[in-house]
Scaffold this motif. Structure first.
Motif, PDB file in Angstrom:
ATOM      1  N   GLY A   1       0.712  -1.253   0.000  1.00 38.03           N
ATOM      2  CA  GLY A   1       0.000   0.000   0.000  1.00 38.03           C
ATOM      3  C   GLY A   1       0.749   1.318   0.000  1.00 38.03           C
ATOM      4  O   GLY A   1       0.884   1.959  -1.046  1.00 38.03           O
ATOM      5  N   PRO A   2       1.249   1.796   1.175  1.00 35.62           N
ATOM      6  CA  PRO A   2       1.792   3.149   1.272  1.00 35.62           C
ATOM      7  C   PRO A   2       2.888   3.501   0.272  1.00 35.62           C
ATOM      8  O   PRO A   2       2.946   4.661  -0.145  1.00 35.62           O
ATOM      9  CB  PRO A   2       2.334   3.201   2.713  1.00 35.62           C
ATOM     10  CG  PRO A   2       1.490   2.243   3.452  1.00 35.62           C
ATOM     11  CD  PRO A   2       1.220   1.130   2.486  1.00 35.62           C
ATOM     12  N   PRO A   3       3.787   2.585  -0.141  1.00 31.27           N
ATOM     13  CA  PRO A   3       4.771   2.980  -1.166  1.00 31.27           C
ATOM     14  C   PRO A   3       4.146   3.512  -2.440  1.00 31.27           C
ATOM     15  O   PRO A   3       4.782   4.306  -3.160  1.00 31.27           O
ATOM     16  CB  PRO A   3       5.542   1.674  -1.434  1.00 31.27           C
ATOM     17  CG  PRO A   3       5.454   0.926  -0.148  1.00 31.27           C
ATOM     18  CD  PRO A   3       4.084   1.242   0.402  1.00 31.27           C
ATOM     19  N   LEU A   4       2.915   3.113  -2.751  1.00 33.10           N
ATOM     20  CA  LEU A   4       2.233   3.650  -3.922  1.00 33.10           C
ATOM     21  C   LEU A   4       1.907   5.127  -3.762  1.00 33.10           C
ATOM     22  O   LEU A   4       1.583   5.805  -4.740  1.00 33.10           O
ATOM     23  CB  LEU A   4       0.942   2.871  -4.183  1.00 33.10           C
ATOM     24  CG  LEU A   4       1.101   1.384  -4.527  1.00 33.10           C
ATOM     25  CD1 LEU A   4      -0.273   0.734  -4.674  1.00 33.10           C
ATOM     26  CD2 LEU A   4       1.915   1.212  -5.806  1.00 33.10           C
ATOM     27  N   ILE A   5       2.007   5.652  -2.530  1.00 28.26           N
ATOM     28  CA  ILE A   5       1.748   7.067  -2.268  1.00 28.26           C
ATOM     29  C   ILE A   5       3.044   7.843  -2.066  1.00 28.26           C
ATOM     30  O   ILE A   5       3.294   8.849  -2.734  1.00 28.26           O
ATOM     31  CB  ILE A   5       0.824   7.227  -1.032  1.00 28.26           C
ATOM     32  CG1 ILE A   5      -0.512   6.504  -1.258  1.00 28.26           C
ATOM     33  CG2 ILE A   5       0.598   8.702  -0.737  1.00 28.26           C
ATOM     34  CD1 ILE A   5      -1.310   7.031  -2.411  1.00 28.26           C
ATOM     35  N   TRP A   6       3.893   7.360  -1.136  1.00 26.40           N
ATOM     36  CA  TRP A   6       5.039   8.198  -0.796  1.00 26.40           C
ATOM     37  C   TRP A   6       6.169   8.148  -1.831  1.00 26.40           C
ATOM     38  O   TRP A   6       6.929   9.111  -1.955  1.00 26.40           O
ATOM     39  CB  TRP A   6       5.567   7.878   0.604  1.00 26.40           C
ATOM     40  CG  TRP A   6       6.060   6.484   0.863  1.00 26.40           C
ATOM     41  CD1 TRP A   6       5.389   5.474   1.447  1.00 26.40           C
ATOM     42  CD2 TRP A   6       7.368   5.957   0.565  1.00 26.40           C
ATOM     43  NE1 TRP A   6       6.159   4.343   1.542  1.00 26.40           N
ATOM     44  CE2 TRP A   6       7.392   4.616   1.012  1.00 26.40           C
ATOM     45  CE3 TRP A   6       8.514   6.492  -0.024  1.00 26.40           C
ATOM     46  CZ2 TRP A   6       8.507   3.805   0.868  1.00 26.40           C
ATOM     47  CZ3 TRP A   6       9.634   5.683  -0.160  1.00 26.40           C
ATOM     48  CH2 TRP A   6       9.620   4.363   0.279  1.00 26.40           C
ATOM     49  N   ILE A   7       6.281   7.070  -2.599  1.00 33.76           N
ATOM     50  CA  ILE A   7       7.319   7.033  -3.638  1.00 33.76           C
ATOM     51  C   ILE A   7       7.020   8.036  -4.760  1.00 33.76           C
ATOM     52  O   ILE A   7       7.893   8.841  -5.122  1.00 33.76           O
ATOM     53  CB  ILE A   7       7.487   5.605  -4.184  1.00 33.76           C
ATOM     54  CG1 ILE A   7       8.138   4.708  -3.126  1.00 33.76           C
ATOM     55  CG2 ILE A   7       8.328   5.606  -5.463  1.00 33.76           C
ATOM     56  CD1 ILE A   7       8.307   3.269  -3.558  1.00 33.76           C
ATOM     57  N   PRO A   8       5.802   8.043  -5.355  1.00 33.94           N
ATOM     58  CA  PRO A   8       5.519   9.083  -6.353  1.00 33.94           C
ATOM     59  C   PRO A   8       5.610  10.496  -5.777  1.00 33.94           C
ATOM     60  O   PRO A   8       6.028  11.424  -6.487  1.00 33.94           O
ATOM     61  CB  PRO A   8       4.084   8.761  -6.798  1.00 33.94           C
ATOM     62  CG  PRO A   8       3.905   7.313  -6.504  1.00 33.94           C
ATOM     63  CD  PRO A   8       4.694   7.065  -5.260  1.00 33.94           C
ATOM     64  N   ALA A   9       5.219  10.669  -4.503  1.00 34.12           N
ATOM     65  CA  ALA A   9       5.313  11.993  -3.891  1.00 34.12           C
ATOM     66  C   ALA A   9       6.769  12.444  -3.784  1.00 34.12           C
ATOM     67  O   ALA A   9       7.099  13.610  -4.053  1.00 34.12           O
ATOM     68  CB  ALA A   9       4.660  11.978  -2.509  1.00 34.12           C
ATOM     69  N   ALA A  10       7.654  11.519  -3.401  1.00 31.29           N
ATOM     70  CA  ALA A  10       9.079  11.860  -3.322  1.00 31.29           C
ATOM     71  C   ALA A  10       9.636  12.194  -4.706  1.00 31.29           C
ATOM     72  O   ALA A  10      10.443  13.127  -4.862  1.00 31.29           O
ATOM     73  CB  ALA A  10       9.856  10.701  -2.692  1.00 31.29           C
ATOM     74  N   ILE A  11       9.224  11.438  -5.723  1.00 32.65           N
ATOM     75  CA  ILE A  11       9.672  11.721  -7.093  1.00 32.65           C
ATOM     76  C   ILE A  11       9.168  13.090  -7.541  1.00 32.65           C
ATOM     77  O   ILE A  11       9.912  13.873  -8.164  1.00 32.65           O
ATOM     78  CB  ILE A  11       9.179  10.611  -8.044  1.00 32.65           C
ATOM     79  CG1 ILE A  11       9.857   9.281  -7.688  1.00 32.65           C
ATOM     80  CG2 ILE A  11       9.459  10.978  -9.499  1.00 32.65           C
ATOM     81  CD1 ILE A  11       9.333   8.099  -8.485  1.00 32.65           C
TER      82      ILE A  11
END
Length: 379
Positions: A257-267
């Protein structure tokens, strides 16, 4: 026809009739099965408070059930309604920011091309070669962002009637199950044609899995969603509460779940020139958010449910695919019953399935030392 044969045919007919009528009944109430299942799940957690309050109120279970139902509605509906209002407001804000940003990138691509892409970008040459196609697809994306939101709102509005009915069914079923749930469950389990110990084991596995899934998965979801929202807020990502809520929903799926949110946000932060917040958000997500799942899930879910992490993962995903939102709980329950049924199968056919490995090994040694005599030629 012998009386025994007639009895067997009668039992077969009754069993077939019961299955057919049950199938028709469940198909008829299929839109409300989720509400009934959630009411049953809540009953499992409220059964002990129901017994305690009944004793305190002088043996009046109806009063105790009514108080518990009212308290549950106030404790869940009001905070969730307030949170949904904030999330909806931020969703509109995020949508208003995303569409212009994407359109701006499309315009820049059309005017300047993709030659300004960094040298380290994977497939840079291929992207530049097909820049017209990339620009067109981004343009389509920008044009459909608003349409997706409108369509979702329309779908939600169309389901208001069913949602309202499900809510009232949930409330009434919860009240009814608190009063009659134990007697109903005892009567239902006696219909399973198994030995008492096997029926008891199936019931205990189902209840323990429900408890583990609800307590574990939802606690993990709240922790990871809160950590994700906090990280996004500190990093300066717009709509942090909205994205944190999305991460909470996605956290129910193990290890995804959460990596689908914070990874694009970091990019996005990195591409926007905010290098330090991007690195900080990536570190926060990789260390705290991800490790919270690795630490909490085996303790809260796998241990109580007596299932491996792999079984929890595939049963949760399979349950979501087949049953929708309630599959988050129902999937692991079915997986637990699956393993229990095969354990019962092994016990029932132990004499046929098990082989005395020691005796088999000794026989193989004996055959190796004393091979059977070969027939003499001509005899």
């Amino acid at each position: 026809m012998s009386p025994q044969r007639k009895l067997e045919l009668e039992r077969l007919f009754i069993a077939a009739l019961a299955l057919v009528i049950s199938a028709i009944f469940f198909w008829m109430i299929r839109d409300y099965l989720a509400a009934l299942f959630l009411a049953a799940v809540l009953t499992i957690f409220l059964q002990k408070p129901q017994t305690w309050l009944t004793d305190k109120f002088g043996g009046r279970p109806g009063l105790a059930a009514g108080l518990l139902v009212t308290g549950s509605v106030l404790a869940l509906v009001i905070p969730i309604g307030f949170l949904l209002g904030v999330i909806a407001e931020q969703a509109i804000e995020v949508t208003g920011l995303v569409a212009p940003w994407v359109q701006e990138q499309v315009t820049a691509i059309r005017e300047e091309g993709l030659d300004g892409l960094p040298e380290w970008l994977p497939f840079r040459e291929a992207i530049i070669e097909y820049q017209a196609t990339v620009a067109a697809q981004l343009g389509n994306l920008a044009g459909t962002v608003g349409n997706i939101l409108v369509s979702s709102l329309r779908a939600g509005t169309g389901g208001i009637l069913i949602g309202t009915l499900n809510f009232f069914i949930l409330i009434y079923a919860l009240f009814f199950f608190l009063l009659k749930g134990r007697d109903m469950s005892r009567s239902a389990i006696t219909l399973v044609p198994m030995m008492e110990k096997d029926r008891r084991m199936l019931a205990e596995r189902a209840i323990s899995t429900i408890r583990a899934t609800v307590k574990g998965s939802f606690l993990i979801a709240i922790v990871q969603g809160s950590l994700t929202g906090l990280g996004l807020f500190v990093a300066g990502v717009p709509g942090a509460i909205f994205w944190g809520a999305i991460a909470t929903l996605l956290s129910i799926i193990p290890m995804v779940g959460p990596p689908l949110i914070w990874i694009p946000a970091a990019i996005w932060l990195f591409l926007s020139g905010q290098t330090v917040p991007a690195i900080g958000l990536a570190a926060w997500g990789g260390i705290f958010i991800s490790w919270s799942d690795n630490i909490l899930r085996p303790i809260l879910v796998g241990k109580d449910a007596k299932m491996s992490d792999l079984m929890v993962l595939i049963s949760t995903l399979g349950g979501l695919t087949l049953f929708g939102a309630v599959g988050i709980i129902l999937g692991p329950v079915i997986a637990a019953l699956f393993s229990s049924v095969w354990f019962i199968f092994r016990e029932a056919f132990a004499g046929l399935l098990e082989v005395d490995e020691e005796e088999e090994f000794e026989q193989q040694l004996k055959d190796a030392k004393d091979p059977p005599d070969e027939p003499t030629p001509g005899m």
